[in-house]
Design an enzyme around this catalytic site. Structure first.
Site, mmCIF file in Angstrom:
data_model
loop_
_atom_site.group_PDB
_atom_site.id
_atom_site.type_symbol
_atom_site.label_atom_id
_atom_site.label_comp_id
_atom_site.label_asym_id
_atom_site.label_seq_id
_atom_site.Cartn_x
_atom_site.Cartn_y
_atom_site.Cartn_z
ATOM 1 N N ASN A 11 -70.706 -24.116 16.721
ATOM 2 C CA ASN A 11 -71.426 -22.875 16.447
ATOM 3 C C ASN A 11 -72.917 -23.192 16.392
ATOM 4 O O ASN A 11 -73.396 -23.793 15.430
ATOM 5 C CB ASN A 11 -70.940 -22.286 15.117
ATOM 6 C CG ASN A 11 -71.700 -21.040 14.718
ATOM 7 O OD1 ASN A 11 -72.425 -20.443 15.517
ATOM 8 N ND2 ASN A 11 -71.544 -20.623 13.472
ATOM 9 N N TRP A 12 -73.633 -22.788 17.429
ATOM 10 C CA TRP A 12 -75.063 -23.090 17.499
ATOM 11 C C TRP A 12 -75.891 -22.207 16.572
ATOM 12 O O TRP A 12 -77.070 -22.472 16.362
ATOM 13 C CB TRP A 12 -75.559 -22.955 18.932
ATOM 14 C CG TRP A 12 -75.264 -24.156 19.784
ATOM 15 C CD1 TRP A 12 -74.367 -25.149 19.542
ATOM 16 C CD2 TRP A 12 -75.885 -24.486 21.031
ATOM 17 N NE1 TRP A 12 -74.381 -26.086 20.549
ATOM 18 C CE2 TRP A 12 -75.308 -25.701 21.487
ATOM 19 C CE3 TRP A 12 -76.856 -23.884 21.820
ATOM 20 C CZ2 TRP A 12 -75.684 -26.311 22.684
ATOM 21 C CZ3 TRP A 12 -77.227 -24.486 23.021
ATOM 22 C CH2 TRP A 12 -76.650 -25.696 23.440
ATOM 23 N N LYS A 13 -75.305 -21.135 16.068
ATOM 24 C CA LYS A 13 -76.016 -20.209 15.177
ATOM 25 C C LYS A 13 -77.298 -19.717 15.872
ATOM 26 O O LYS A 13 -77.297 -19.522 17.083
ATOM 27 C CB LYS A 13 -76.275 -20.860 13.818
ATOM 28 C CG LYS A 13 -74.982 -21.386 13.177
ATOM 29 C CD LYS A 13 -75.164 -21.899 11.777
ATOM 30 C CE LYS A 13 -73.851 -22.416 11.231
ATOM 31 N NZ LYS A 13 -73.958 -22.843 9.819
ATOM 32 N N HIS A 96 -68.021 -15.075 9.867
ATOM 33 C CA HIS A 96 -68.642 -16.294 9.340
ATOM 34 C C HIS A 96 -69.298 -15.976 8.000
ATOM 35 O O HIS A 96 -69.792 -14.868 7.774
ATOM 36 C CB HIS A 96 -69.673 -16.826 10.327
ATOM 37 C CG HIS A 96 -70.156 -18.202 9.999
ATOM 38 N ND1 HIS A 96 -71.137 -18.440 9.057
ATOM 39 C CD2 HIS A 96 -69.788 -19.414 10.475
ATOM 40 C CE1 HIS A 96 -71.351 -19.743 8.973
ATOM 41 N NE2 HIS A 96 -70.554 -20.360 9.810
ATOM 42 N N GLU A 98 -72.031 -16.657 6.792
ATOM 43 C CA GLU A 98 -73.419 -16.200 6.886
ATOM 44 C C GLU A 98 -73.478 -14.724 7.254
ATOM 45 O O GLU A 98 -74.395 -14.007 6.828
ATOM 46 C CB GLU A 98 -74.174 -17.066 7.897
ATOM 47 C CG GLU A 98 -74.383 -18.477 7.390
ATOM 48 C CD GLU A 98 -74.601 -19.523 8.463
ATOM 49 O OE1 GLU A 98 -74.707 -20.706 8.110
ATOM 50 O OE2 GLU A 98 -74.667 -19.157 9.658
ATOM 51 N N GLU A 166 -64.076 -22.576 5.973
ATOM 52 C CA GLU A 166 -65.365 -23.208 5.704
ATOM 53 C C GLU A 166 -65.762 -22.937 4.257
ATOM 54 O O GLU A 166 -66.202 -21.826 3.933
ATOM 55 C CB GLU A 166 -66.445 -22.643 6.629
ATOM 56 C CG GLU A 166 -66.248 -22.946 8.092
ATOM 57 C CD GLU A 166 -67.493 -22.638 8.904
ATOM 58 O OE1 GLU A 166 -68.009 -23.544 9.553
ATOM 59 O OE2 GLU A 166 -67.943 -21.484 8.866
ATOM 60 N N GLY A 172 -73.756 -26.889 5.912
ATOM 61 C CA GLY A 172 -75.134 -27.326 6.066
ATOM 62 C C GLY A 172 -75.714 -28.073 4.880
ATOM 63 O O GLY A 172 -76.907 -28.353 4.845
ATOM 64 N N SER A 211 -70.171 -29.173 7.150
ATOM 65 C CA SER A 211 -70.753 -30.525 7.207
ATOM 66 C C SER A 211 -69.837 -31.531 7.906
ATOM 67 O O SER A 211 -69.722 -32.690 7.489
ATOM 68 C CB SER A 211 -71.114 -31.015 5.798
ATOM 69 O OG SER A 211 -72.107 -30.187 5.211
ATOM 70 N N GLY A 232 -71.245 -26.975 12.885
ATOM 71 C CA GLY A 232 -72.555 -26.350 12.951
ATOM 72 C C GLY A 232 -73.590 -27.263 13.564
ATOM 73 O O GLY A 232 -73.621 -27.498 14.761
#
Length: 249
Positions: A11-13, A96, A98, A166, A172, A211, A232
């Site tokens: 997932n490049w976000k 997700h 976020e 997650e 992260g 992570s 990530g």
């Protein structure tokens, strides 16, 4: 019981411009040279999807990071599942943490998005996970299983559903739960999936995210009911991402 083929998804976000497509090309070359005993997926930002499909060749699949619940309409700035499919994607991430945190997405909203994706013959990667406060309160299992139940749409099948666990506090941060912690949550998710889909629930892939990096991938990927990873930051560079893929060599 057949163990599902693992999926390692990146997932490049909100990262990446055209110059970063070289990393997808390099990843494709690394797989061509060394192989991959798992499915490999990159989910770039919407702006790079079309170019990513071209850069990926046949060894890397491309997915979206989110989709709207509606197929079209007056939703400025949003992208539908049909648009993502039209660009050559096979998967889309929904729910997700976020998105749940930054955009207030509820289980019901996530379920609607997953339903829209699955109607377009995309595989929905449905994300779930507890916050640090919820884990510290002893509510991790109840929170996660409730999210799984509430986020899988009524018409979903075992074939078009992936669950990504997650723990929010590990995304992260460099922190990861213990292997025992991961095993406990993934077992609880598996129970929900077999309740929902019957024996077919054993074939639904459950990814671990939070992570994940080459140094810990092999240990995490060997945990029972872990069928891959949602990665990530480590997915932004071909070398580090392929190091995670190699956990399945």
């Amino acid at each position: 019981m057949t163990t599902p083929k693992a999926l390692v998804a990146g997932n490049w976000k909100m990262n990446g411009v055209a110059a970063n497509l070289a990393e997808i090309e390099k990843l494709n070359d690394l797989i061509a040279g060394g192989g991959a005993n798992c499915d490999v997926l990159i989910c770039p930002p919407f702006t790079l999807i079309h170019q990513s499909v071209q850069a990926a060749g046949e060894r890397v699949e491309i997915g979206g990071q989110d989709c709207h619940a509606n197929i079209s309409g007056a939703h400025t700035g949003d992208v539908s599942a049909a648009m993502i499919k039209d660009q050559g994607c096979s998967y889309v991430i929904v729910g997700h943490s976020e998105r749940r945190t930054d955009h207030g997405e509820t289980d019901e909203m996530v379920s609607s998005k997953a339903d829209a994706a699955q109607k377009e013959e995309l595989v929905a990667i449905i994300c779930v996970g507890e916050t640090e406060a919820e884990r510290d309160a002893g509510d991790a299992l109840s929170v996660v299983t409730s999210q799984v139940r509430g986020s899988i749409p009524a018409d979903a099948t075992a074939d078009n559903t992936v669950i990504a666990y997650e723990p929010v506090w590990a995304i992260g941060t460099g922190r990861t739960p213990t292997a025992d912690d991961v095993a406990e949550v993934h077992a609880a998710i598996r129970n929900v999936l077999t309740e929902r889909f019957g024996d077919a629930g054993n074939s639904v892939r459950i990814l671990y995210g939070g992570s994940v990096k080459p140094e810990n991938a092999r240990e995490l990927m060997s945990v029972a009911n872990v069928n891959g990873a949602l990665v990530g930051g480590a997915s932004l560079k071909a070398d580090s991402f392929y190091g995670i893929v190699q956990a399945y060599d």
